[in-house]
Motif scaffolding. Structure first.
Motif, short mmCIF file in Angstrom:
data_model
loop_
_atom_site.label_atom_id
_atom_site.label_comp_id
_atom_site.label_asym_id
_atom_site.label_seq_id
_atom_site.Cartn_x
_atom_site.Cartn_y
_atom_site.Cartn_z
N ALA B 262 24.26 -50.72 34.87
CA ALA B 262 24.26 -52.12 34.65
C ALA B 262 23.79 -52.61 33.16
CB ALA B 262 24.50 -53.43 35.45
N ASN B 263 22.23 -52.51 33.41
CA ASN B 263 22.44 -52.67 31.24
C ASN B 263 21.98 -51.88 30.87
OD1 ASN B 263 19.98 -54.19 32.89
ND2 ASN B 263 18.81 -53.68 34.04
N TYR B 264 22.65 -50.33 31.12
CA TYR B 264 23.57 -49.74 30.02
C TYR B 264 24.73 -50.43 29.45
CZ TYR B 264 20.29 -46.02 30.37
OH TYR B 264 18.45 -45.21 29.76
N ALA B 265 25.03 -50.78 30.61
CA ALA B 265 26.82 -51.03 29.99
C ALA B 265 27.31 -52.19 29.14
CB ALA B 265 27.60 -51.45 31.76
N LEU B 266 25.63 -53.58 30.10
CA LEU B 266 25.63 -54.40 28.71
C LEU B 266 24.83 -54.50 27.63
CD1 LEU B 266 24.50 -57.09 31.29
CD2 LEU B 266 26.55 -57.20 30.25
N SER B 267 24.04 -53.24 27.35
CA SER B 267 23.77 -53.09 25.92
C SER B 267 24.76 -52.39 25.31
CB SER B 267 22.47 -52.36 25.57
OG SER B 267 23.00 -51.11 26.12
N GLN B 268 26.03 -51.97 25.44
CA GLN B 268 26.69 -50.93 24.56
C GLN B 268 28.26 -51.66 24.78
OE1 GLN B 268 25.81 -48.25 23.12
NE2 GLN B 268 24.01 -48.62 23.71
N PRO B 343 38.04 -44.24 27.66
CA PRO B 343 36.24 -43.50 27.87
C PRO B 343 34.74 -44.12 27.63
CG PRO B 343 38.36 -43.73 25.39
CD PRO B 343 38.45 -44.31 26.83
N TRP B 344 35.49 -45.78 28.40
CA TRP B 344 34.50 -47.42 28.89
C TRP B 344 34.80 -46.83 29.80
CZ3 TRP B 344 30.45 -49.61 27.14
CH2 TRP B 344 29.90 -50.44 28.27
N MET B 345 35.65 -46.54 30.57
CA MET B 345 34.91 -46.36 32.67
C MET B 345 34.61 -44.45 32.32
SD MET B 345 36.55 -48.99 33.14
CE MET B 345 35.97 -49.14 34.37
N GLU B 346 34.83 -44.25 32.02
CA GLU B 346 34.37 -42.60 31.53
C GLU B 346 32.65 -42.71 31.29
OE1 GLU B 346 36.58 -40.07 29.52
OE2 GLU B 346 38.43 -40.28 30.80
N GLN B 347 32.20 -43.91 30.41
CA GLN B 347 31.06 -43.67 30.31
C GLN B 347 30.37 -44.16 31.60
OE1 GLN B 347 29.31 -42.87 26.98
NE2 GLN B 347 27.59 -43.31 28.71
N VAL B 348 30.71 -45.58 31.77
CA VAL B 348 30.17 -46.12 32.98
C VAL B 348 30.46 -45.21 34.12
CG1 VAL B 348 30.37 -48.19 34.16
CG2 VAL B 348 31.01 -48.65 31.99
N GLU B 349 30.95 -44.84 34.09
CA GLU B 349 30.69 -43.93 35.71
C GLU B 349 29.84 -42.67 35.10
OE1 GLU B 349 32.44 -43.43 38.57
OE2 GLU B 349 33.22 -45.29 37.73
N LYS B 350 29.57 -42.24 33.61
CA LYS B 350 29.09 -41.07 33.56
C LYS B 350 27.44 -41.87 33.89
CE LYS B 350 27.35 -37.47 30.13
NZ LYS B 350 25.75 -37.77 30.11
N ARG B 353 26.59 -41.86 37.47
CA ARG B 353 26.18 -40.23 38.11
C ARG B 353 24.95 -39.83 38.04
NH1 ARG B 353 31.11 -38.31 36.17
NH2 ARG B 353 30.69 -37.92 34.07
N ASP B 354 24.47 -40.46 36.03
CA ASP B 354 22.67 -40.16 35.63
C ASP B 354 22.38 -40.42 35.89
OD1 ASP B 354 24.69 -37.45 34.10
OD2 ASP B 354 25.06 -38.79 32.49
N HIS B 355 22.05 -42.12 36.45
CA HIS B 355 21.23 -42.36 36.19
C HIS B 355 21.51 -43.14 37.79
CE1 HIS B 355 19.71 -42.01 32.29
NE2 HIS B 355 20.95 -41.57 31.56
N PRO B 356 21.59 -42.48 38.36
CA PRO B 356 21.52 -43.44 40.09
C PRO B 356 20.04 -44.00 40.75
CG PRO B 356 21.45 -41.21 40.45
CD PRO B 356 20.82 -41.09 39.30
N LEU B 357 21.06 -45.43 41.50
CA LEU B 357 19.20 -45.76 42.53
C LEU B 357 18.76 -44.86 42.94
CD1 LEU B 357 20.06 -49.20 42.68
CD2 LEU B 357 18.39 -48.37 40.89
N VAL B 358 17.64 -44.77 43.07
CA VAL B 358 16.65 -43.39 43.74
C VAL B 358 16.62 -44.06 45.01
CG1 VAL B 358 14.49 -42.02 43.89
CG2 VAL B 358 16.44 -42.40 42.14
N ILE B 359 16.70 -43.30 45.76
CA ILE B 359 16.14 -44.00 47.74
C ILE B 359 15.32 -42.37 48.35
CG2 ILE B 359 16.86 -44.59 49.44
CD1 ILE B 359 19.58 -45.63 49.44
N ARG B 360 13.84 -42.90 48.17
CA ARG B 360 12.81 -41.82 48.82
C ARG B 360 12.86 -41.98 49.96
NH1 ARG B 360 8.66 -43.92 44.77
NH2 ARG B 360 9.22 -45.32 45.15
N GLU B 361 13.14 -41.36 51.26
CA GLU B 361 12.96 -41.90 52.23
C GLU B 361 11.24 -41.90 53.22
OE1 GLU B 361 15.43 -38.95 55.55
OE2 GLU B 361 13.98 -39.80 57.20
#
Lengths: 161, 563
Positions: B262-268, B343-350, B353-361
């Motif tokens: 979300a933050n990357y998307a707003l910044s771009q 291209p924008w939607m692909e970028q958002v998807e990327k 994928r590359d920066h998901p929220l991490v859930i450590r059990e």
């Protein structure tokens, strides 16, 4: 640049506090503030002078508009409005200086409202600059006390403020 | 009719079915009238609880919440709750008792200048000097609280006023006298056309939606517009639930602890459609660097929010529901192709994928807090009505309790009031008796209003409290760790009650979970029970909330995970 905001408000207790409180907490600075009843006793008129350098006028007026008791705000343009303030000044005057002061009162169309052996009390109205000019001329005689009402202003022509 | 009775009748006419309150000397006439009334009164144990409960009731239901407190300390105890409601634009009417008119201004017993004290944190307030004004004032108070940008209204009533006799006909609606109050609800058609034009022309659009969408009941309109325009959506904390967070177009929450994508998307982004938001510093970080390439379309009902923090290109003042519906109509005329910005939607998807929220059990056999939230979400299938307190657990809840519906995630966002969640959950449970209401709490926040355990028992409210217990004032500790050289100045609260015993002392089921393998079962049992429950979930003590953009920072300063 100085802005003169003419604010029509409901004439109710606490309205002045709401307006003044809003200015204080939003960090807006008031240069002068005059409040009195209008031709309709249900409403009061606040004439507020603020400096645009200190705060964005748009935010000031928008925030003022959010007060439930505020009806109308007009940012009066100097060229399209008449503005006045009232001055009362107590100046030292002895037998030697009195006539000189009276000449000045004449020129500025001011009025002497009290005379005593050592001082004169003078009343004068005009726009801010004229009042300030008059005060500057009186200073050498010795200004004992000075009061200004702050600015009130009205739109020129048929349209109401 | 006695004025106290008139007040209750006038409240009923406004649709009030519940008052959250606490009695006191000057409220005696009102409470005497309540004794025979069919208005439900929820007795709290501290007036702050009454205020937050009325707030939770309002946020969960969309109706005006009503709280009541006595003069002096009773009313000052409401102040935090009123300020909370003010910051998050919650419709609230707070009725406070006041000393008799002839004692006003004399430093009388339990006298406080309540209209004065609350002046900066109310939308409007009244000190009732004349009982004949009561019907009109009550009508105006509800109208002001619930229309335009909602907010709290205080009605301060001297006790002698409530004892007077006056004529009252419930059929006769008093005329309001509000010459200075006219909220703009219909957006300017020309501006809406212009907005449609710039949205259609955008190559990298983002919707940034907030609490205003929920308040306006505009979630359907927002979803339709996002789907039609194929525009990714991020929300603020108060906006959670205005767009289903399990939808492929959702990017979750934005801001300091928002998702990286979300933050990357707003910044771009080259276009930001901001709806019912106020560009808060927790969202924007460093203002000058926020969304530097974007044009802004800003829809808000409060003109003062437009261009307050960022200069807006296309401002639209109006009700989000009406404006979004009109905007969608204009967009449809332009016949947008869904793949116009592939291209924008692909970028958002990327980014996703590359920066998901991490859930450590778990780590070292201990429960990780974000996993505990994830489990609560899983067990409730994301359908619970969640309230939160304020701190780390709040941000983990915002990140990991994916919310599908409006009014189902309630949190003190603007004021950040610790102790808010539990009483707010009480109010939400009263408003929604058939819903599973969960307060996701921190051990620090919960201790601020836990006296309301008596309230849930007394009123049979099956609220579930899940304490994410790390025995720290965790968010402040996190800042101390990251920015103050790990000097944990007064943030360690190992000294705390045995929460299970505390619950039991109130006659409530209490559970403690320390091992990951036990969590799910305990949650299932507790959530399935008919009564209130408290679950003390012990988590890894020094876990931090990530991602994090430090205060005043930019997306480039984002810390994505534990170093």
């Amino acid at each position: 640049m100085k802005h003169t905001l003419s604010v029509l408000v409901e004439n109710k207790p606490g309205v002045l506090t709401r307006v003044a409180g809003l200015f204080a907490r939003r960090g807006f600075n008031i240069d002068s503030l005059v409040v009195a009843e209008t031709e309709n006793p249900e409403f009061s008129r606040m004439t507020i002078t603020v400096d645009e350098q200190d705060q964005p006028i748009e935010q000031v007026t928008k925030q003022l508009h959010k007060l439930i008791n505020v009806l109308k705000i007009t940012d009066l343009e100097p060229a399209a409005s008449v503005e006045r303030e009232l001055l009362l000044v107590k100046v030292k005057a002895d037998a030697k200086t009195r006539s000189e002061i009276m000449q000045m009162v004449e020129i500025f169309r001011a009025k002497i409202v009290d005379v005593s052996p050592e001082v004169l009390v003078i009343e004068m109205t005009g726009n801010r600059e004229k009042v300030s000019a008059f005060v500057d001329l009186l200073r050498p005689f010795g200004v004992v006390e000075l009061m200004r009402t702050g600015r009130i202003a009205m739109r020129r022509g048929k349209k109401v403020t | 009719m006695r004025a106290a009775e008139v007040i209750l009748q006038a409240l009923k006419r406004e649709g009030v079915d519940t008052i959250f309150g606490f009695p006191g000397g000057v409220l005696l006439p009102l409470y005497d009238a309540l004794y025979d009334s069919d208005i439900r009164h929820v007795l709290v144990r501290h007036e702050q609880g009454a205020g937050h409960a009325a707030d939770g009731y309002a946020r969960a239901s969309g109706r005006v919440g009503v709280c009541m407190a006595t003069s002096g300390p009773g009313a000052t105890n409401l102040v935090t709750a009123i300020a909370t409601a003010y910051m998050d634009s919650v419709p609230l009417v707070a009725i406070t008792g006041q000393v008799s008119r002839h004692l006003l201004g004399l430093d009388s017993f339990q006298e406080a200048d309540v209209t004065g004290i609350t002046l900066p944190i109310v939308k409007h307030s009244y000190l009732v000097k004349n009982s004949a004004d009561l019907p009109r004032i009550i009508r105006e108070a509800f109208y002001i609280a619930s229309t335009g940008r909602p907010g709290p209204v205080v009605i301060d009533i001297p006790v002698d006023v409530t004892k007077e006799e006056l004529e009252f006909d419930p059929e006769e609606i008093p005329a309001m006298r509000l010459p200075g109050y006219k909220p703009t609800v219909k957006g300017h058609p020309k501006q809406i056309r212009e907005a449609a034009r710039v949205i259609a022309a955008a190559e990298r659009p983002v919707i940034y939606a907030g609490g205003g969408v929920i308040i306006a009941g505009a979630a359907d309109e927002l979803r339709e517009l996002a789907l039609y325009g194929h525009i990714p959506v991020t929300t603020t904390l108060t906006g959670k639930g205005c767009f289903p967070e399990d939808h492929e177009l959702s990017m979750g929450m934005v801001g300091m602890h928002g998702t990286p994508y979300a933050n990357y998307a707003l910044s771009q982004a080259d276009l930001i459609l901001a709806v019912g938001v106020r560009f808060d510093d927790r969202v924007t970080g460093k203002l000058e660097a926020f969304a530097p390439h974007a044009k802004y379309v800003h829809i808000d009902i409060d003109p003062a929010e437009i261009s307050k923090n960022v200069p807006v290109d296309v401002p639209i003042v109006g009700d989000a529901k009406r404006v979004l519906a009109a905007l969608l109509g204009e967009l449809k005329k332009l016949e947008l192709s869904p793949d116009r910005h592939l291209p924008w939607m692909e970028q958002v998807e990327k980014w996703k994928r590359d920066h998901p929220l991490v859930i450590r059990e778990s780590e070292d056999g201990e429960i990780m807090p974000e996993w505990a939230i994830h489990k609560i979400w899983e067990v409730t299938r994301g359908e619970a009505l969640v309230c939160t307190e304020v701190g780390q657990h709040q941000m983990w809840a915002a990140q990991h309790y994916l919310c599908k519906h409006p009014r189902r995630f309630i949190s003190s966002a603007g004021l950040g009031t610790m102790g808010f969640g539990f009483p707010a959950a009480i109010g939400a449970q009263v408003a929604c008796p058939d819903e599973l209401v969960i307060d996701i709490a921190g051990d620090g926040s919960f201790q601020m209003t836990m006296q309301e355990l008596a309230t849930v028992v007394q009123h049979g409210l099956p609220v579930k409290v899940c304490i994410i217990n790390n025995q720290y004032l965790g968010m402040v500790r996190q800042w101390q760790e990251l920015f103050w050289n790990g000097r944990y100045s007064y943030t360690c609260i190992e000294c705390q009650p045995d929460f299970v015993k505390l619950a039991e002392a109130y006659g409530i089921a209490g559970y403690r979970v320390t091992r990951p393998e036990d969590l799910e079962e305990v949650l299932r049992v507790a959530f399935a029970s008919d009564g209130p429950a408290l679950i003390d979930i012990r988590v890894k003590r020094e876990a931090n909330v990530f991602p994090m953009i430090p205060a005043g920072g930019t997306v480039h300063d984002m810390m994505e995970r534990e170093l």
